[in-house]
Design a protein around this motif. Sequence first.
Motif, short mmCIF file in Angstrom:
data_model
loop_
_atom_site.label_atom_id
_atom_site.label_comp_id
_atom_site.label_asym_id
_atom_site.label_seq_id
_atom_site.Cartn_x
_atom_site.Cartn_y
_atom_site.Cartn_z
N THR A 24 0.80 -1.24 0.00
CA THR A 24 0.00 0.00 0.00
C THR A 24 0.83 1.28 0.00
OG1 THR A 24 -0.11 0.11 2.41
CG2 THR A 24 -1.80 -1.20 1.28
N GLY A 25 2.12 1.20 0.37
CA GLY A 25 2.94 2.41 0.46
C GLY A 25 2.68 3.20 1.73
N MET A 26 1.96 2.61 2.71
CA MET A 26 1.68 3.29 3.97
C MET A 26 2.91 3.18 4.87
SD MET A 26 -0.79 5.00 5.34
CE MET A 26 -2.29 4.36 4.53
N ILE A 27 3.35 4.35 5.43
CA ILE A 27 4.55 4.40 6.27
C ILE A 27 4.13 4.52 7.73
CG2 ILE A 27 6.67 5.69 6.79
CD1 ILE A 27 6.75 6.57 3.89
N HIS A 28 4.71 3.67 8.60
CA HIS A 28 4.39 3.65 10.01
C HIS A 28 5.66 3.89 10.83
CE1 HIS A 28 0.41 1.87 9.16
NE2 HIS A 28 1.06 1.18 8.22
N ALA A 29 5.48 4.49 12.01
CA ALA A 29 6.59 4.63 12.96
C ALA A 29 6.74 3.32 13.72
CB ALA A 29 6.31 5.77 13.94
N VAL A 30 7.99 2.85 13.92
CA VAL A 30 8.24 1.60 14.63
C VAL A 30 8.84 1.87 16.01
CG1 VAL A 30 8.55 0.35 12.48
CG2 VAL A 30 10.54 1.35 13.61
N ARG A 31 8.94 3.14 16.38
CA ARG A 31 9.48 3.47 17.69
C ARG A 31 8.84 4.75 18.19
NH1 ARG A 31 15.48 5.93 17.21
NH2 ARG A 31 14.81 6.88 19.15
N SER A 32 9.01 5.03 19.45
CA SER A 32 8.51 6.28 20.05
C SER A 32 9.62 7.32 19.95
CB SER A 32 8.12 6.05 21.52
OG SER A 32 7.66 7.25 22.10
N PHE A 33 9.32 8.51 19.42
CA PHE A 33 10.33 9.54 19.22
C PHE A 33 10.38 10.51 20.41
CE2 PHE A 33 8.89 8.53 14.82
CZ PHE A 33 10.05 7.88 14.42
N ASP A 34 11.56 11.03 20.66
CA ASP A 34 11.78 12.04 21.71
C ASP A 34 12.26 13.33 21.06
OD1 ASP A 34 12.40 13.60 23.87
OD2 ASP A 34 13.72 12.15 24.85
N TYR A 35 11.42 14.38 21.10
CA TYR A 35 11.74 15.66 20.44
C TYR A 35 13.07 16.24 20.93
CZ TYR A 35 11.30 20.61 19.15
OH TYR A 35 11.51 21.87 18.66
N GLN A 59 15.67 14.65 21.69
CA GLN A 59 16.80 13.89 21.13
C GLN A 59 16.82 13.92 19.60
OE1 GLN A 59 19.14 12.55 23.06
NE2 GLN A 59 18.07 13.30 24.89
N LEU A 60 15.64 13.96 18.97
CA LEU A 60 15.55 13.89 17.50
C LEU A 60 14.39 14.74 17.05
CD1 LEU A 60 16.54 12.51 14.85
CD2 LEU A 60 14.81 10.75 15.30
N ARG A 61 14.68 15.73 16.18
CA ARG A 61 13.62 16.65 15.75
C ARG A 61 13.15 16.41 14.31
NH1 ARG A 61 14.82 22.42 18.79
NH2 ARG A 61 15.13 21.52 20.85
N SER A 62 14.01 15.78 13.48
CA SER A 62 13.59 15.48 12.11
C SER A 62 14.56 14.48 11.50
CB SER A 62 13.54 16.76 11.26
OG SER A 62 14.84 17.30 11.11
N PHE A 63 14.09 13.76 10.50
CA PHE A 63 14.96 12.87 9.74
C PHE A 63 14.31 12.62 8.38
CE2 PHE A 63 12.13 10.18 12.21
CZ PHE A 63 11.67 9.25 11.30
N LYS A 64 15.08 12.03 7.47
CA LYS A 64 14.59 11.75 6.12
C LYS A 64 14.79 10.28 5.79
CE LYS A 64 15.38 16.38 4.24
NZ LYS A 64 16.03 17.18 3.19
N VAL A 65 13.84 9.73 5.06
CA VAL A 65 13.97 8.37 4.55
C VAL A 65 13.65 8.40 3.05
CG1 VAL A 65 13.37 7.32 6.76
CG2 VAL A 65 11.56 7.80 5.11
N GLN A 66 14.19 7.40 2.34
CA GLN A 66 13.90 7.29 0.91
C GLN A 66 13.12 5.99 0.66
OE1 GLN A 66 17.56 7.83 -1.43
NE2 GLN A 66 16.63 9.74 -2.11
#
Length: 695
Positions: free
Chosen positions: A522-533, A535-542
């Motif tokens: 389906t191309g649906m993207i899900h988060a696999v972890r809980s993020f901490d602002y 520690q991490l504010r943004s990232f990119k995936v391809q």
Amino acid sequence: MDRLCIFPGCGFVFFFVMVLYAHGDLSYSVQEELKRGSVIGNIAKDLKLGVDRLSHRKARVDMEGNDGKYCEINLQSGDLLVAERIDREEHCGENPSCVFKFDLLLENPLELHRLSLQVQDINDNAPLFPKDTVKLEITESTMRGAKYRVNAAHDADIGKNSVESYILEQNPHFVFGIQTTSAGRKYGELVLKQELDREDQQEMKLLLTAVDGGSPQRSGTVIIHVIVLDANDNAPVFTEAVYTATIPENSPMKTKIMTVSASDIDEGVNGEVTYEFSRLSDKSRKIFSLDEKTGEISVTGDIDYEEGHKYEVFVEAKDGYGLSSEAKVIIDITDVNDNAPVISLKSVYNPIPENVTPGTEVGLINVQDRDSEYNKQVHCSIQQNVPFKLVPSIKNYYSLVTTGQLDRELESDYNITISATDEGSPPLSSSKTVQLSVADINDNPPVFEEQSYSAYLSVADINDNPPVFEEQSYSAYVTENNSGSTLCSVTGDWRQNGTVIYSLLPGAGAPVSSYVSVNGDTGMIHAVRSFDYEQLRSFKVQVMARDNGSPPLGSNVTVSVFISDVNDNSPQILYPALEGNSFMTELVPKAAHGGSLVSKVIAVDADSGQNAWLSYRIVTSTDPGLFTIGVHSGEIRTQRDISESDSMKQNLIVAVKDNGQPSLSATCSMYLIISDNLAEVTELKDISYDEKIPK
């Protein structure tokens, strides 16, 4: 409402006061010499507008009659900031009121507010005497009580920051006093309290110190050189107490302005009069000169009406042995039409759709003329035959509006020349060209060259079209502390050979699979972890999409993931800090007056934005009426003077709360001892505090 702002590292406390007047007028008060970026107030809050509305409506400030940009608006926060150095003495001199006028402009719809910035004085100038040394020649036969005029020190600051007192070096012959003329001007007098004896002492040098009332206190000195002689008993007398003259701006060098004249009825050297400026600002010193023998005042610099309308200088007439008098000189400057209008393009909507209706506003023009009265009255017009016109708006603003239907197929670009002419004599003009483009809309159907066609073609399909994503890039937004969130879906135009498989491409650093996963079907993207602002504010995936053709084709797209902050960190109190079992105790002087700064609570918050905006309040205290705390600064001050009846031991419990939803807080105890020094507190070793910090 009052705002108390602290700027880290500067060591000063600045007070800003904002008042919202009727009809949308704003007024702020700010100290001079603040650093660039210092916060003056919050425009969004004071106008009751959302911060996003300020940016959408292109909020900005323009200063009336001045090219300087002394404040600006941060459109992300709504804060009104100091844009460049403000020197009160440079702009307002000794005027007790120093107000900058600005236009606060909002668009869509056009809205204008008057904004006033009251500049407050700080003690940044020391008292300064006109000369380093004052020479006095006094006869030995002079009787006790004789007075000798000494020009007072000048302090460019005003109010309590100006000269407050004088201190004369201890000596057996003279005392020093301050006198005030009928015009309100102060001067000093050296008073002889014991007769001089030239055979005993021919001369003496006395140090006179002028001290201002600012904090920290500043001072200036002058040496009074007394030479003991024989008699000179008449001071020069001016023909006028006040001299006035008027000259036009741009007067050439060496232009004679006036001649001051004083006479002395003494004879010989005692009656020879010389002239000098006794008090002159740095600006006046650059444009006026005084002939010390004739008393003629002339032009020696560029005189600009826009820089100053009136100058006041003081001339001292002095005879050969030190007796002197003073006269005031007022020089008025008249305006000359020497400034052409300045046309500013404040905004323009470009390109313009060709289907806009006549009367649509497509630009905003502002016209300024630095001259005064008729010389600054300006008329604006468009001379060309174009489907646009200028419509006068608020004050000196014009709206550029369409007057007819536009057609890109007939005219795709316009160069519009706007002319502005003032009413001076002779009038001055200027012009500005505005370039506008007409954007095409689909208002013409296709037209075939032939009425009908016949053709027969058979085409075999091959896999020559890779998958095409609907967007060139994707952005996804997720709050921190998420759990299994769905971020976004990447889809596209798959056409034939169109069964598509999605997968993540590996990236640099941490594996992207530790952050997100993608559904291959389906191309649906899900988060696999809980993020901490924090520690991490943004990232990119391809993400790669690959079809099942032969050979298979694929394409990639970048997904930017942005993490937003939630209020999950309580304020952390840095000071006071409880170390082990020892208490941090501070002394409060017994002589402390109301408003005295006695301590400060310092706290930080790991969150960001409004989640990190902190406020302070006193929860409990030994004496509720004795201390108060700055709601935004954490500064603890006395509300009244310390009295003998006040308890020596004072305990304050302070709560620090952030502005998150819901808000989080922390508390601390502040221990204060009312004493002048630790040696006086004999019972300090026995002090214990039983108060409990509320949870």
